[in-house]
Enzyme design. Sequence first.
Site, PDB file in Angstrom:
ATOM      1  N   GLY A   1     -15.528  88.506  68.606  1.00  0.00           N
ATOM      2  CA  GLY A   1     -15.134  88.177  67.242  1.00  0.00           C
ATOM      3  C   GLY A   1     -15.480  86.740  66.922  1.00  0.00           C
ATOM      4  O   GLY A   1     -16.379  86.147  67.514  1.00  0.00           O
ATOM      5  N   ARG A   2     -14.763  86.161  65.968  1.00  0.00           N
ATOM      6  CA  ARG A   2     -15.009  84.776  65.559  1.00  0.00           C
ATOM      7  C   ARG A   2     -14.372  83.757  66.492  1.00  0.00           C
ATOM      8  O   ARG A   2     -14.820  82.625  66.589  1.00  0.00           O
ATOM      9  CB  ARG A   2     -14.459  84.545  64.153  1.00  0.00           C
ATOM     10  CG  ARG A   2     -15.156  85.305  63.097  1.00  0.00           C
ATOM     11  CD  ARG A   2     -16.335  84.551  62.616  1.00  0.00           C
ATOM     12  NE  ARG A   2     -16.962  85.293  61.539  1.00  0.00           N
ATOM     13  CZ  ARG A   2     -18.176  85.055  61.143  1.00  0.00           C
ATOM     14  NH1 ARG A   2     -18.871  84.115  61.711  1.00  0.00           N
ATOM     15  NH2 ARG A   2     -18.691  85.766  60.176  1.00  0.00           N
TER      16      ARG A   2
ATOM     17  N   CYS B   1     -18.857  91.255  73.848  1.00  0.00           N
ATOM     18  CA  CYS B   1     -19.371  90.872  72.536  1.00  0.00           C
ATOM     19  C   CYS B   1     -19.642  89.363  72.445  1.00  0.00           C
ATOM     20  O   CYS B   1     -20.340  88.801  73.276  1.00  0.00           O
ATOM     21  CB  CYS B   1     -18.410  91.374  71.456  1.00  0.00           C
ATOM     22  SG  CYS B   1     -19.133  91.470  69.804  1.00  0.00           S
ATOM     23  N   HIS B   2     -19.082  88.704  71.441  1.00  0.00           N
ATOM     24  CA  HIS B   2     -19.260  87.267  71.273  1.00  0.00           C
ATOM     25  C   HIS B   2     -18.425  86.461  72.260  1.00  0.00           C
ATOM     26  O   HIS B   2     -18.504  85.238  72.298  1.00  0.00           O
ATOM     27  CB  HIS B   2     -18.936  86.844  69.836  1.00  0.00           C
ATOM     28  CG  HIS B   2     -20.004  87.208  68.857  1.00  0.00           C
ATOM     29  ND1 HIS B   2     -20.175  88.491  68.391  1.00  0.00           N
ATOM     30  CD2 HIS B   2     -20.960  86.454  68.268  1.00  0.00           C
ATOM     31  CE1 HIS B   2     -21.192  88.516  67.545  1.00  0.00           C
ATOM     32  NE2 HIS B   2     -21.693  87.305  67.449  1.00  0.00           N
TER      33      HIS B   2
END
Length: 191
Positions: free
Chosen positions: A89-90, A119-120
């Site tokens: 995510g962020r 992911c991120h």
Amino acid sequence: MSPKNILMLVGDFVEDYEAMVPFQALTMVGHHVQAVCPGKRAGDWVETAVHDFEGFQTYTEKRGHRFLLNGDFSGARPEDFDALYLPGGRAPEYLRMKEEVQALIRSFFQAGKPVACICHGGQFLSAAGVLAGRQVTFYPDIRPEVELAGATWMDVPMDTAVVDGNLVTGGAWPTHPDFLAKFLAVLDGGR
């Protein structure tokens, strides 16, 4: 499998599925997961973001849920945990810049403890300097930075996770079935 203490590092706009689903699944099978965020305490919450794949050039982002923290980052001592879980995510984008976050991540690698990163979340690992010589997969858009950090990118389908010793990596939440199964195996000593 004996119950493990797993530290989960989250922040505002962590990817909803990548925080909620593993937190619930790992808890369901008997592990204790402590979710923490720098600058927040147990009982506080982080806002999540839902990322979806809807046919555009990149994923879309929608507001998710409030994810309740059950631990304090300031009191999280790596020696009290058996493993580390890093969602995407962020949140990784800005939390990775904090030296205390980088130090925490490095301590799990130095101790050879299991680390799951999706992911991120790979941005955490590149900033912490722990990717050299590792075989990994993450969300494809961060491939250049993890390769610059010394990792070997494994080009696998989005539903496939990669295991390199104590490190389990995955592309995004569609990887959960394989990713969580492989993390559970690593937690159980690779069996």
